[in-house]
Scaffold this active site. Sequence first.
Site, mmCIF file in Angstrom:
data_model
loop_
_atom_site.group_PDB
_atom_site.id
_atom_site.type_symbol
_atom_site.label_atom_id
_atom_site.label_comp_id
_atom_site.label_asym_id
_atom_site.label_seq_id
_atom_site.Cartn_x
_atom_site.Cartn_y
_atom_site.Cartn_z
ATOM 1 N N ARG A 129 -7.759 -14.111 8.376
ATOM 2 C CA ARG A 129 -7.996 -14.863 9.605
ATOM 3 C C ARG A 129 -8.901 -16.093 9.493
ATOM 4 N NH1 ARG A 129 -8.484 -9.217 12.674
ATOM 5 N NH2 ARG A 129 -8.993 -8.714 10.499
ATOM 6 N N LYS A 169 0.826 -1.222 0.000
ATOM 7 C CA LYS A 169 0.000 0.000 0.000
ATOM 8 C C LYS A 169 0.858 1.269 0.000
ATOM 9 C CE LYS A 169 -4.031 -1.907 2.449
ATOM 10 N NZ LYS A 169 -3.542 -3.168 3.037
HETATM 11 O O1 C5P Z 1 -7.983 -11.431 8.433
HETATM 12 P P1 C5P Z 1 -8.756 -10.679 7.397
HETATM 13 O O2 C5P Z 1 -9.518 -11.583 6.457
HETATM 14 O O3 C5P Z 1 -9.601 -9.601 7.973
HETATM 15 O O4 C5P Z 1 -7.611 -9.998 6.530
HETATM 16 C C1 C5P Z 1 -7.848 -8.938 5.689
HETATM 17 C C2 C5P Z 1 -6.594 -8.609 4.968
HETATM 18 O O5 C5P Z 1 -6.910 -7.621 4.008
HETATM 19 C C3 C5P Z 1 -5.487 -8.018 5.846
HETATM 20 O O6 C5P Z 1 -4.255 -8.534 5.372
HETATM 21 C C4 C5P Z 1 -5.541 -6.535 5.592
HETATM 22 O O7 C5P Z 1 -4.280 -5.930 5.647
HETATM 23 C C5 C5P Z 1 -6.083 -6.485 4.181
HETATM 24 N N1 C5P Z 1 -6.907 -5.320 3.889
HETATM 25 C C6 C5P Z 1 -6.622 -4.606 2.754
HETATM 26 N N2 C5P Z 1 -7.354 -3.504 2.431
HETATM 27 C C7 C5P Z 1 -8.388 -3.129 3.198
HETATM 28 C C8 C5P Z 1 -8.701 -3.863 4.347
HETATM 29 C C9 C5P Z 1 -7.930 -4.972 4.670
HETATM 30 O O8 C5P Z 1 -5.697 -4.955 2.031
HETATM 31 N N3 C5P Z 1 -9.124 -2.105 2.796
#
Ligand code: C5P
Length: 230
Positions: free
Chosen positions: A211, A66
């Site tokens: 997760r 990011k």
């Molecule tokens: O464990 P979970 O399924 O919540 O993981 C979500 C993943 O997505 C995390 O690695 C988090 O950094 C990422 N994420 C993302 N962009 C977002 C929200 C979460 O890349 N807007």
Amino acid sequence: MNNNFNKNKIIVALDYTDKKHALMLSEQLDPSYCRLKIGKQLFTKYGPSIVDDLQEMNFEIFLDLKFHDIPATVYKACLEAYKLGIWMLNIHLLGGKEMVIAAKEARDTVNKKSKIIGVTLLTNHNKESMHYLGMDNREEIVNVLSVMANDAKIDGIVCSPGDIISINKSKNNLEFITPGIRLSHDSDDHSKVYTPSIALELGSTYLVIGRPITEAEDPMSIVEKIRLMI
Ligand code: C5P
């Protein structure tokens, strides 16, 4: 069942601090069923070697760093990231169009087949946290950022499955990469979660799942369950 169809949908987020755990999980997963996401946690600790290790196991890698900085810095950082041979990289769209174009130029310089995608608004934001930032209209902001992503001709955006509805899909060629996926109603830190099938119905191209898989006793059985659900 067509494995490629499912592989194209599931990205497992390897959110571990310890390489040992990341490799242990990856050994239980099948690279023909899913891709892997390496985030800031693992990359900060182990650097490019963790990308090499997982690519050697035949996994395609989404490097989730990011980036958000001035365009020249993002350009140089993206160049180095793409040289690792990754499948996909992301940047924050809030960095602005010039920064997004710089990231795409870096991708084009190294390998046009890799993907560059932009994060709209993080899925942990809720009404209060957006209001605090003076950004009350989530839908409008996501829409503006998606128009910018499309104009910059990047491959896709990261957003909540629920955001896709507010994006005029007929006006863009974007892919939608969606975190906030849950098999049950546990939301952890996401303001709202969606099941794999609902996320796909809403228009997700790829599901980022952490997760529910990484904390499962038998991770591959969860991947298999998701494959059957979708
Ligand atoms: O464990 P979970 O399924 O919540 O993981 C979500 C993943 O997505 C995390 O690695 C988090 O950094 C990422 N994420 C993302 N962009 C977002 C929200 C979460 O890349 N807007």
